[in-house]
Write a protein that holds these residues in place. Structure first.
Motif, short mmCIF file in Angstrom:
data_model
loop_
_atom_site.label_atom_id
_atom_site.label_comp_id
_atom_site.label_asym_id
_atom_site.label_seq_id
_atom_site.Cartn_x
_atom_site.Cartn_y
_atom_site.Cartn_z
N VAL A 187 0.86 -1.19 0.00
CA VAL A 187 0.00 0.00 0.00
C VAL A 187 0.89 1.23 0.00
CG1 VAL A 187 -1.94 -1.15 1.14
CG2 VAL A 187 -0.20 0.00 2.53
N GLU A 188 0.33 2.35 -0.42
CA GLU A 188 1.09 3.59 -0.48
C GLU A 188 1.18 4.28 0.88
OE1 GLU A 188 2.86 4.87 -3.01
OE2 GLU A 188 2.39 3.01 -4.07
N SER A 189 0.09 4.21 1.65
CA SER A 189 0.07 4.89 2.95
C SER A 189 -0.94 4.20 3.86
CB SER A 189 -0.30 6.36 2.79
OG SER A 189 -1.61 6.47 2.26
N ILE A 190 -0.84 4.53 5.14
CA ILE A 190 -1.76 3.98 6.14
C ILE A 190 -2.52 5.15 6.75
CG2 ILE A 190 -1.93 2.78 8.35
CD1 ILE A 190 0.49 1.14 7.47
N PRO A 191 -3.84 5.11 6.74
CA PRO A 191 -4.62 6.23 7.29
C PRO A 191 -4.43 6.34 8.81
CG PRO A 191 -6.07 4.38 6.81
CD PRO A 191 -4.70 4.01 6.30
N GLU A 192 -4.67 7.54 9.32
CA GLU A 192 -4.59 7.74 10.76
C GLU A 192 -5.92 7.38 11.39
OE1 GLU A 192 -2.95 11.05 12.79
OE2 GLU A 192 -1.62 11.49 11.11
N ALA A 193 -5.86 6.76 12.54
CA ALA A 193 -7.08 6.41 13.27
C ALA A 193 -7.62 7.63 13.98
CB ALA A 193 -6.78 5.30 14.28
N MET A 194 -8.93 7.69 14.12
CA MET A 194 -9.56 8.77 14.89
C MET A 194 -9.57 8.35 16.36
SD MET A 194 -12.75 9.95 12.49
CE MET A 194 -13.64 8.44 12.75
N ASP A 195 -9.45 9.32 17.23
CA ASP A 195 -9.49 9.06 18.66
C ASP A 195 -10.95 9.07 19.11
OD1 ASP A 195 -8.61 8.61 21.24
OD2 ASP A 195 -8.31 10.73 21.67
N GLN A 196 -11.41 7.93 19.58
CA GLN A 196 -12.79 7.81 20.05
C GLN A 196 -12.77 7.25 21.47
OE1 GLN A 196 -15.31 5.61 17.38
NE2 GLN A 196 -14.70 6.82 15.61
N ALA A 197 -13.35 8.00 22.40
CA ALA A 197 -13.38 7.56 23.79
C ALA A 197 -14.09 6.22 23.92
CB ALA A 197 -14.09 8.60 24.66
N GLY A 198 -13.50 5.33 24.66
CA GLY A 198 -14.11 4.03 24.90
C GLY A 198 -13.96 3.05 23.75
N LYS A 199 -13.16 3.40 22.76
CA LYS A 199 -12.98 2.52 21.60
C LYS A 199 -11.50 2.46 21.23
CE LYS A 199 -17.57 2.94 19.89
NZ LYS A 199 -18.21 1.70 20.02
N TYR A 200 -11.13 1.37 20.58
CA TYR A 200 -9.78 1.28 20.04
C TYR A 200 -9.87 0.90 18.56
CZ TYR A 200 -10.12 -3.82 20.63
OH TYR A 200 -10.52 -5.13 20.55
N PRO A 201 -8.94 1.43 17.76
CA PRO A 201 -9.01 1.19 16.32
C PRO A 201 -8.42 -0.17 15.93
CG PRO A 201 -7.16 2.61 16.80
CD PRO A 201 -7.87 2.36 18.12
N ILE A 202 -9.04 -0.79 14.94
CA ILE A 202 -8.54 -2.03 14.35
C ILE A 202 -8.36 -1.75 12.86
CG2 ILE A 202 -8.99 -4.46 13.88
CD1 ILE A 202 -10.92 -4.38 16.33
N LEU A 203 -7.10 -1.75 12.41
CA LEU A 203 -6.82 -1.50 11.01
C LEU A 203 -7.20 -2.72 10.18
CD1 LEU A 203 -5.64 0.41 8.87
CD2 LEU A 203 -3.39 -0.55 9.39
N LYS A 204 -8.00 -2.48 9.13
CA LYS A 204 -8.46 -3.56 8.27
C LYS A 204 -8.20 -3.21 6.81
CE LYS A 204 -11.94 -5.67 11.17
NZ LYS A 204 -13.26 -6.30 11.13
N TYR A 205 -8.23 -4.26 5.99
CA TYR A 205 -8.03 -4.06 4.56
C TYR A 205 -9.09 -4.83 3.79
CZ TYR A 205 -6.17 -4.23 -0.14
OH TYR A 205 -6.03 -4.13 -1.50
N ASP A 206 -9.65 -4.16 2.80
CA ASP A 206 -10.60 -4.77 1.89
C ASP A 206 -10.17 -4.39 0.48
OD1 ASP A 206 -13.39 -5.99 1.40
OD2 ASP A 206 -13.50 -4.07 0.35
N PRO A 207 -10.13 -5.33 -0.47
CA PRO A 207 -9.68 -5.00 -1.82
C PRO A 207 -10.48 -3.85 -2.47
CG PRO A 207 -9.90 -7.37 -1.58
CD PRO A 207 -10.45 -6.75 -0.34
N VAL A 208 -11.74 -3.72 -2.11
CA VAL A 208 -12.57 -2.66 -2.69
C VAL A 208 -12.39 -1.35 -1.93
CG1 VAL A 208 -14.94 -1.94 -3.19
CG2 VAL A 208 -14.26 -4.33 -3.52
N SER A 209 -12.44 -1.40 -0.60
CA SER A 209 -12.38 -0.20 0.22
C SER A 209 -10.96 0.25 0.53
CB SER A 209 -13.09 -0.44 1.56
OG SER A 209 -14.39 -0.90 1.35
N GLY A 210 -10.02 -0.65 0.44
CA GLY A 210 -8.65 -0.33 0.84
C GLY A 210 -8.50 -0.45 2.34
N LEU A 211 -7.59 0.35 2.90
CA LEU A 211 -7.37 0.33 4.36
C LEU A 211 -8.42 1.20 5.05
CD1 LEU A 211 -3.49 0.69 4.47
CD2 LEU A 211 -4.81 -1.30 5.17
N TYR A 212 -8.91 0.72 6.16
CA TYR A 212 -9.89 1.48 6.96
C TYR A 212 -9.82 0.96 8.39
CZ TYR A 212 -12.79 -2.72 6.62
OH TYR A 212 -13.25 -4.00 6.71
N TYR A 213 -10.49 1.68 9.29
CA TYR A 213 -10.50 1.29 10.69
C TYR A 213 -11.91 0.89 11.12
CZ TYR A 213 -5.80 3.11 11.34
OH TYR A 213 -4.45 3.31 11.26
#
Length: 123
Positions: free
Chosen positions: A40-66
């Motif tokens: 991949v070219e880059s990795i997106p930054e996760a948003m800070d959400q109280a009470g939650k933690y980000p899980i980086l995922k990959y989908d061939p259609v959507s690309g990288l997302y949390y």
């Protein structure tokens, strides 16, 4: 290019920012790495959400997302949440007290009118 490996739940479980570096690289060719991962070219930054933690995922259609999963609140997050709840309760209480005072005034006016009518007076 950034090299990632994804598990069967679409979760990114391995990231290497310099896969071809002579010193810190993985020691494999691009073709060899493509057999077990992708680039991949880059990795997106996760948003800070109280009470939650980000899980980086990959989908061939959507690309990288949390995706964001629930986690236990820290003590400071619990304090902030309690302070917000207390503030809301105090505002509601103040509004309720103002409404009660208004109703008491109306009740007093009505009682005065009833007493005046009972005594034969007019309004």
């Amino acid at each position: 290019m950034i090299y990632i490996q994804v598990n069967d739940r679409k979760e990114v479980e391995f990231i290497h920012h310099m896969p071809f570096d002579e010193t810190h690289g993985l020691g494999k060719t691009q073709e060899e790495l493509k057999q077990s991962g992708l680039f991949v070219e880059s990795i997106p930054e996760a948003m800070d959400q109280a009470g939650k933690y980000p899980i980086l995922k990959y989908d061939p259609v959507s690309g990288l997302y949390y995706d964001y999963a629930n986690r236990a609140l820290t003590d400071s997050e619990k304090i902030v949440e309690l302070e917000q709840n207390l503030g809301n309760v105090l505002l509601e209480s103040a509004a309720d007290k103002a409404k009660i005072a208004e109703m008491e005034t109306s009740q007093g006016d009505l009682l005065m009118e009833i007493a005046t009518l009972k005594m034969g007076g007019s309004l």
